[in-house]
Design a protein around this motif. Structure first.
Motif, PDB file in Angstrom:
ATOM      1  N   PRO A  62       0.810  -1.215   0.000  1.00 59.75           N
ATOM      2  CA  PRO A  62       0.000   0.000   0.000  1.00 59.75           C
ATOM      3  C   PRO A  62       0.848   1.271   0.000  1.00 59.75           C
ATOM      4  CG  PRO A  62       0.207  -0.794   2.232  1.00 59.75           C
ATOM      5  CD  PRO A  62       0.947  -1.785   1.354  1.00 59.75           C
ATOM      6  N   PHE A  63       0.197   2.384  -0.243  1.00 57.21           N
ATOM      7  CA  PHE A  63       0.809   3.695  -0.028  1.00 57.21           C
ATOM      8  C   PHE A  63       1.334   3.763   1.402  1.00 57.21           C
ATOM      9  CE2 PHE A  63       0.493   8.273   1.013  1.00 57.21           C
ATOM     10  CZ  PHE A  63       1.301   8.783   0.002  1.00 57.21           C
ATOM     11  N   VAL A 100      -4.007 -10.034   5.895  1.00 61.09           N
ATOM     12  CA  VAL A 100      -2.876 -10.204   4.975  1.00 61.09           C
ATOM     13  C   VAL A 100      -1.797 -11.025   5.676  1.00 61.09           C
ATOM     14  CG1 VAL A 100      -3.264  -8.127   3.596  1.00 61.09           C
ATOM     15  CG2 VAL A 100      -1.941  -7.969   5.715  1.00 61.09           C
ATOM     16  N   ASP A 101      -1.041 -11.765   4.874  1.00 58.48           N
ATOM     17  CA  ASP A 101       0.109 -12.497   5.419  1.00 58.48           C
ATOM     18  C   ASP A 101       1.312 -11.571   5.566  1.00 58.48           C
ATOM     19  OD1 ASP A 101      -1.101 -15.125   5.521  1.00 58.48           O
ATOM     20  OD2 ASP A 101      -1.028 -15.094   3.327  1.00 58.48           O
ATOM     21  N   TYR A 102       1.381 -10.583   4.694  1.00 62.47           N
ATOM     22  CA  TYR A 102       2.453  -9.593   4.788  1.00 62.47           C
ATOM     23  C   TYR A 102       1.941  -8.265   4.275  1.00 62.47           C
ATOM     24  CZ  TYR A 102       3.104 -10.206  -0.266  1.00 62.47           C
ATOM     25  OH  TYR A 102       2.895 -10.257  -1.620  1.00 62.47           O
ATOM     26  N   ILE A 103       2.590  -7.210   4.723  1.00 62.69           N
ATOM     27  CA  ILE A 103       2.309  -5.856   4.248  1.00 62.69           C
ATOM     28  C   ILE A 103       3.631  -5.277   3.788  1.00 62.69           C
ATOM     29  CG2 ILE A 103       2.617  -4.672   6.479  1.00 62.69           C
ATOM     30  CD1 ILE A 103      -0.408  -3.956   4.307  1.00 62.69           C
ATOM     31  N   ALA A 104       3.620  -4.614   2.633  1.00 61.93           N
ATOM     32  CA  ALA A 104       4.855  -4.079   2.051  1.00 61.93           C
ATOM     33  C   ALA A 104       4.653  -2.605   1.701  1.00 61.93           C
ATOM     34  CB  ALA A 104       5.254  -4.875   0.809  1.00 61.93           C
ATOM     35  N   PRO A 105       4.578  -1.729   2.699  1.00 59.69           N
ATOM     36  CA  PRO A 105       4.295  -0.311   2.436  1.00 59.69           C
ATOM     37  C   PRO A 105       5.353   0.321   1.540  1.00 59.69           C
ATOM     38  CG  PRO A 105       5.161  -0.597   4.653  1.00 59.69           C
ATOM     39  CD  PRO A 105       4.877  -1.972   4.124  1.00 59.69           C
ATOM     40  N   GLN A 106       4.892   1.133   0.634  1.00 62.79           N
ATOM     41  CA  GLN A 106       5.796   1.813  -0.296  1.00 62.79           C
ATOM     42  C   GLN A 106       6.346   3.067   0.393  1.00 62.79           C
ATOM     43  OE1 GLN A 106       3.739   2.416  -4.038  1.00 62.79           O
ATOM     44  NE2 GLN A 106       2.975   0.320  -4.066  1.00 62.79           N
ATOM     45  N   LEU A 107       7.487   2.910   1.056  1.00 65.63           N
ATOM     46  CA  LEU A 107       8.117   4.042   1.754  1.00 65.63           C
ATOM     47  C   LEU A 107       9.125   4.685   0.810  1.00 65.63           C
ATOM     48  CD1 LEU A 107       8.543   2.675   5.388  1.00 65.63           C
ATOM     49  CD2 LEU A 107       6.526   3.583   4.208  1.00 65.63           C
ATOM     50  N   TYR A 154       7.554  -6.009   5.044  1.00 60.27           N
ATOM     51  CA  TYR A 154       8.627  -5.760   4.089  1.00 60.27           C
ATOM     52  C   TYR A 154       8.534  -4.303   3.656  1.00 60.27           C
ATOM     53  CZ  TYR A 154       8.246 -10.814   3.941  1.00 60.27           C
ATOM     54  OH  TYR A 154       8.152 -12.132   4.311  1.00 60.27           O
ATOM     55  N   ILE A 155       9.655  -3.611   3.633  1.00 63.12           N
ATOM     56  CA  ILE A 155       9.655  -2.199   3.294  1.00 63.12           C
ATOM     57  C   ILE A 155       9.903  -2.019   1.797  1.00 63.12           C
ATOM     58  CG2 ILE A 155      10.720   0.036   3.718  1.00 63.12           C
ATOM     59  CD1 ILE A 155       9.220  -1.127   6.126  1.00 63.12           C
ATOM     60  N   GLY A 156       8.998  -1.316   1.134  1.00 63.70           N
ATOM     61  CA  GLY A 156       9.184  -0.986  -0.271  1.00 63.70           C
ATOM     62  C   GLY A 156      10.195   0.135  -0.424  1.00 63.70           C
ATOM     63  N   GLN A 157      11.278  -0.137  -1.177  1.00 63.39           N
ATOM     64  CA  GLN A 157      12.369   0.814  -1.359  1.00 63.39           C
ATOM     65  C   GLN A 157      12.340   1.394  -2.773  1.00 63.39           C
ATOM     66  OE1 GLN A 157      14.168   1.788   1.057  1.00 63.39           O
ATOM     67  NE2 GLN A 157      14.154   0.148   2.595  1.00 63.39           N
ATOM     68  N   ALA A 158      12.557   2.695  -2.881  1.00 60.08           N
ATOM     69  CA  ALA A 158      12.409   3.411  -4.161  1.00 60.08           C
ATOM     70  C   ALA A 158      13.721   3.441  -4.940  1.00 60.08           C
ATOM     71  CB  ALA A 158      11.893   4.817  -3.929  1.00 60.08           C
ATOM     72  N   ALA A 159      14.165   2.275  -5.397  1.00 61.42           N
ATOM     73  CA  ALA A 159      15.383   2.248  -6.213  1.00 61.42           C
ATOM     74  C   ALA A 159      15.222   3.092  -7.482  1.00 61.42           C
ATOM     75  CB  ALA A 159      15.735   0.809  -6.575  1.00 61.42           C
TER      76      ALA A 159
END
Length: 364
Positions: free
Chosen positions: A225-226, A263-270, A300-305
């Protein structure tokens, strides 16, 4: 892989069109992706996410799907898709399907195949920001979206389902969502239209959670998510931020999904840097770590590569600093770098530092 394989997993996202060209026409395709499975296995990848491969008008990066039952001819065939999944599994790679619910993407229904559900059921849709969307408040539309996702779960040997951050559309220039009539029809019992919209999104998430696990008990269901749920100025339980809120902008109550275990996991788009004035990475990571505390939901953290080298991202050590900060928060189980092509292009130097400082010693 062990029962908790995902806790140390490396997940590779494939956007087929820009991955590997298998037939020399200049466009990546499914046979090309299949040919890369040996390479991904040698890299130590544990699982693959695949973004949309359906026929598309091409107006929305492939997300403007014109037919959910087929493969875009530029990318291959349904048989090519079966071969790709089988090739991944032969090499011990998990295969996760990536979906963007509700986005039709096109602006003109005539761009869709004649028997497309959006053409047969125009009352399921609304137009916003010049694009068509399925209306999340129409129960039949929500059911269709779920059924389309579950068709892939039943038809293919997938190991997981991943939803992107598109629920209600992101706000556009002050334009109001055209769902007031839908609210009058289906919103009985809700105090506000905003509460009703959040309920509609909750239903999608909770129902998919149940359906995915009923069909494939060992599958993983997660969402990216956002990154901001609510600011502390809006809710004392929110984060110390001043940015757009998923709770009120796209009606996604992400904190509730975690607390309910949907949810089993959340991966916020940070996708912000440390010290960002409105959305400080250093404020959001502890907030998310605290949010998953006491639950069975992995973070899990979403990383902005993809942002590296752009405005505010000129320090090649920024991504590595993110992972150093993550280590101080035990709720963080890993990271997801978006997008794969950035790891060897604009973010190549940054990723060399990430690997040297965080991944080179597997015992750390």
């Amino acid at each position: 892989m062990g029962e908790n394989w995902w806790r140390t997993a490396v997940v590779y996202q494939i956007y087929p069109r820009s991955f590997v060209d298998g037939d020399g026409d200049g466009v990546g395709d499914l046979p090309g992706a299949t040919s890369a499975m040996d390479h991904l296995a040698r890299l130590g990848v544990d699982a693959v996410w695949l973004t949309p491969y359906y026929p598309s008008a091409g107006a929305d990066g492939g997300y403007d799907v014109t037919d959910h039952r087929d493969v875009d001819p530029e990318l291959g065939t349904l048989e090519d898709f079966d071969r790709l999944v089988a090739a991944a599994h032969r090499r011990g790679l998990r295969f996760h399907a990536w979906f963007n619910p509700y986005r039709i993407g096109v602006s003109d229904p005539a761009e869709l195949v004649p028997d497309h559900p959006a053409r047969r059921h125009p009352d399921w849709t609304f137009r916003y920001g010049g694009k068509l969307y399925y209306d999340p408040g129409v129960p039949a539309a929500r059911r269709f979206v779920e059924d389309a996702i579950m068709d892939a779960v039943h038809r293919y040997d997938v190991d997981g389902v991943h939803l992107d951050d598109f629920f209600y559309p992101y706000p556009t220039g002050g334009e109001q969502l055209p769902d007031q009539e839908t609210f009058r029809r289906y919103g009985t019992g809700f105090r506000t239209i905003e509460d009703w919209r959040r309920h509609n999104t909750d239903l999608l998430v909770s129902e998919l959670d149940g359906r995915v696990h009923a069909a494939r008990p060992g599958a993983r269901f997660g969402i990216s998510p956002f990154g901001i749920w609510r600011n502390a100025t809006s809710d004392p339980a929110g984060s110390n931020t001043r940015g757009m809120e998923s709770y009120s902008a796209i009606y996604a109550d992400t904190r509730k999904w975690v607390r309910q275990g949907w949810v089993d996991y959340i991966a916020p788009q940070l996708y912000w840097q440390i010290g960002h004035p409105a959305a400080d990475y250093a404020a959001l990571v502890p907030w998310w770590s605290n949010t998953v505390a006491g639950t069975d939901v992995d973070l899990y953290i979403g990383q902005a590569a993809y942002k590296v080298g752009g405005q505010g991202w000129t320090d090649p050590g920024e991504l590595s600093a993110h992972l150093s900060l993550n280590r101080r928060h035990p709720g963080v189980d890993g990271d997801i770098f978006f997008r794969a092509t950035s790891l060897t292009t604009n973010a190549a130097e940054a990723m060399r530092r990430v690997v040297a400082e965080h991944y080179a010693d597997s015992s750390r």
